[in-house]
Design an enzyme around this catalytic site. Sequence first.
Site, PDB file in Angstrom:
ATOM      1  NE  ARG A 133     -78.097  -1.628  34.156  1.00 41.62           N
ATOM      2  CZ  ARG A 133     -78.235  -0.770  33.181  1.00 41.62           C
ATOM      3  NH1 ARG A 133     -79.384  -0.207  32.968  1.00 41.62           N
ATOM      4  NH2 ARG A 133     -77.207  -0.480  32.413  1.00 41.62           N
ATOM      5  NE  ARG A 167     -77.335 -10.050  29.779  1.00 46.32           N
ATOM      6  CZ  ARG A 167     -76.599  -8.973  30.018  1.00 46.32           C
ATOM      7  NH1 ARG A 167     -76.627  -7.953  29.190  1.00 46.32           N
ATOM      8  NH2 ARG A 167     -75.831  -8.913  31.079  1.00 46.32           N
ATOM      9  NE  ARG A 210     -71.020  -9.693  34.428  1.00 51.86           N
ATOM     10  CZ  ARG A 210     -71.823  -8.878  33.778  1.00 51.86           C
ATOM     11  NH1 ARG A 210     -71.340  -7.844  33.148  1.00 51.86           N
ATOM     12  NH2 ARG A 210     -73.130  -9.080  33.766  1.00 51.86           N
ATOM     13  CG  ASP A 235     -67.431  -3.937  34.042  1.00 50.83           C
ATOM     14  OD1 ASP A 235     -66.383  -3.361  33.693  1.00 50.83           O
ATOM     15  OD2 ASP A 235     -68.533  -3.384  34.031  1.00 50.83           O
ATOM     16  CG  ASN A 236     -69.326  -3.893  30.066  1.00 50.55           C
ATOM     17  OD1 ASN A 236     -70.036  -4.308  30.984  1.00 50.55           O
ATOM     18  ND2 ASN A 236     -69.209  -2.610  29.801  1.00 50.55           N
TER      19      ASN A 236
HETATM   20  P1  AMP Z   1     -73.189  -1.269  32.793  1.00 50.48           P
HETATM   21  O1  AMP Z   1     -72.902   0.144  32.429  1.00 50.48           O
HETATM   22  O2  AMP Z   1     -74.606  -1.689  32.509  1.00 50.48           O
HETATM   23  O3  AMP Z   1     -72.192  -2.238  32.256  1.00 50.48           O
HETATM   24  O4  AMP Z   1     -73.080  -1.322  34.381  1.00 50.48           O
HETATM   25  C1  AMP Z   1     -71.908  -1.052  35.128  1.00 50.48           C
HETATM   26  C2  AMP Z   1     -72.193  -1.323  36.592  1.00 50.48           C
HETATM   27  O5  AMP Z   1     -73.181  -0.398  37.081  1.00 50.48           O
HETATM   28  C3  AMP Z   1     -72.745  -2.710  36.893  1.00 50.48           C
HETATM   29  O6  AMP Z   1     -72.271  -3.112  38.149  1.00 50.48           O
HETATM   30  C4  AMP Z   1     -74.234  -2.467  36.901  1.00 50.48           C
HETATM   31  O7  AMP Z   1     -74.933  -3.431  37.645  1.00 50.48           O
HETATM   32  C5  AMP Z   1     -74.321  -1.099  37.548  1.00 50.48           C
HETATM   33  N1  AMP Z   1     -75.513  -0.350  37.101  1.00 50.48           N
HETATM   34  C6  AMP Z   1     -75.715   0.275  35.922  1.00 50.48           C
HETATM   35  N2  AMP Z   1     -76.921   0.863  35.885  1.00 50.48           N
HETATM   36  C7  AMP Z   1     -77.521   0.607  37.068  1.00 50.48           C
HETATM   37  C8  AMP Z   1     -78.783   0.942  37.653  1.00 50.48           C
HETATM   38  N3  AMP Z   1     -79.688   1.669  36.990  1.00 50.48           N
HETATM   39  N4  AMP Z   1     -79.037   0.493  38.899  1.00 50.48           N
HETATM   40  C9  AMP Z   1     -78.124  -0.241  39.570  1.00 50.48           C
HETATM   41  N5  AMP Z   1     -76.928  -0.574  39.097  1.00 50.48           N
HETATM   42  C10 AMP Z   1     -76.617  -0.172  37.858  1.00 50.48           C
HETATM   43 MG    MG Z   2     -71.757  -4.061  32.217  1.00 52.68          MG
END
Ligand code: AMP
Ligand code: MG
Length: 491
Positions: free
Chosen positions: A90, A173, A180, A257-258
């Site tokens: 996203r 941002r 990562r 990944d974070n």
């Molecule tokens: P995050 O929880 O933001 O660190 O995301 C973890 C993974 O899920 C990453 O690969 C994000 O790109 C994917 N992700 C989280 N939310 C969405 C969303 N609404 N649409 C598509 N991918 C998402």
């Molecule tokens: Mg993330």
Amino acid sequence: MPPAQFVNTYADTLPDLVTAIKPTAVYRPQVQIINQALWHELGLPTAWQDNDTLMGLLFNRDSELTKHSVAQKYGGHQFGQWNPQLGDGRGVLLTELITPDQQRIDLHLKGAGPTPYSRHADGRAVLRSTIREYLASEALHHIGIPTSRALCLISSAEPVYREQQESAALLIRTAPSHLRFGTFEYFYHDRPAGSSPDTAPDKLTQLMNYTLNTHFPEALAADNPHLAMLTSVISTTAQLVAKWQVAGFNHGVMNTDNMSIHGITFDYGPFAFFDDFEPHYICNKSDHQGRYRFSQQPSIGLWNLNALAQAFRPFVDVASLTDALDQYESILITQYHQLMVSRFGLNDVTDSALAMVAMFMELLQNPARDYHHSFRQLCGHSDWQSIKALRAEYVDITLFDQWVAAWESEVEAQQIDFATLQARLSGTNPHTVLRNHHAQAVIEAAQDGDYSLFNAYLSALSDPYNEQSKIERFASAPVAQDKGIALSCSS
Ligand code: AMP
Ligand code: MG
């Protein structure tokens, strides 16, 4: 000032590690907040701040910001499990900038719409999480904790569905890069079955070379540049986690990944600053085992570095990797001690200073007291008598008396006069930190179209040591029902 230069080194050098993708327009986008100081520092044109101009730059296909935009592939260990299915689902990397003072910075658009890594999700971010990331990254930045920064928040009238219907928002941002731990892990583990763990897939070699040349050029002079680079990541990560522990910041979702290779706070999810000091606090409601509880952050930092170090196996022998990882703990503890004694206005980390700090932490725990308020209360006194009067607030007054006596004698032993002590205390103990209940109030107002509360809180968080910038509402400790709000990962 010279303007920013736009470059696309990641997309150009590593085309096989990305997917070219353009942001998808949202319904009725509106620029709500711009970080003027950062915008200026980056050397971006002021004319771009106009809503229509900026939307054109973000959503027209061949603009300065989208000509080379890409989604970056990565994987990650999530709650201890390897997941290769991640990537910018996203977000898109719009472009890189060389700023007027020659810094290299990524411009990344979060909430940009679907990409090949979206895994059937909508590719959007909700207003709520975008506001939280904006406030948190600025709050951390202004108390000296390395972090990605928030440049611009854009609201929209586009509905998105989480537990309920919400509206989509976008955040631009900045970070030195969006590399990562999980980027390296992915290109290490993406290999033919049965291949030796000591061989490097081509894409990993390309990624390593790119990262060394672009972000760790000083490591190139070392006998083993890869080891030097990893050693640097270990050191900055250890220092970062130490800073979180001193500041009372709970990241909440330390998946690999974070974790940024620059040792910056990155990918804000269900984070929390403490209200009351609870060392084993779990701020992430989705974290059923408490893997990422506050007290675990230091050891999870090391666990994550171990996962990263695996990707360095083709380039560094195992004994050297182990030696490098062994440095983590002492770097973290040294940094923690130094910063902790500085919260009491001290310079030197002596045994007696650390014993005094331990007494204070004990006082904050039994019974639990507000972490930040308790530190800030040490500021603004004209003499020791006035500090000692705080004893009326404490339950264990015997321990309080012992602690304050230990502190006073340490200040004396380190030859610090009272005025200097007070100046230092006001410069190391913020009057305002980001509290989840205030963030919630800001979000609710913004959902009704009112960003005045956001701006007020942001201004206090951006000048957190200066008494003139204090806003009483945001500086006081929360009442009981507002304490310790935990959030889930949904965003
Ligand atoms: P995050 O929880 O933001 O660190 O995301 C973890 C993974 O899920 C990453 O690969 C994000 O790109 C994917 N992700 C989280 N939310 C969405 C969303 N609404 N649409 C598509 N991918 C998402
Ligand atoms: Mg993330």
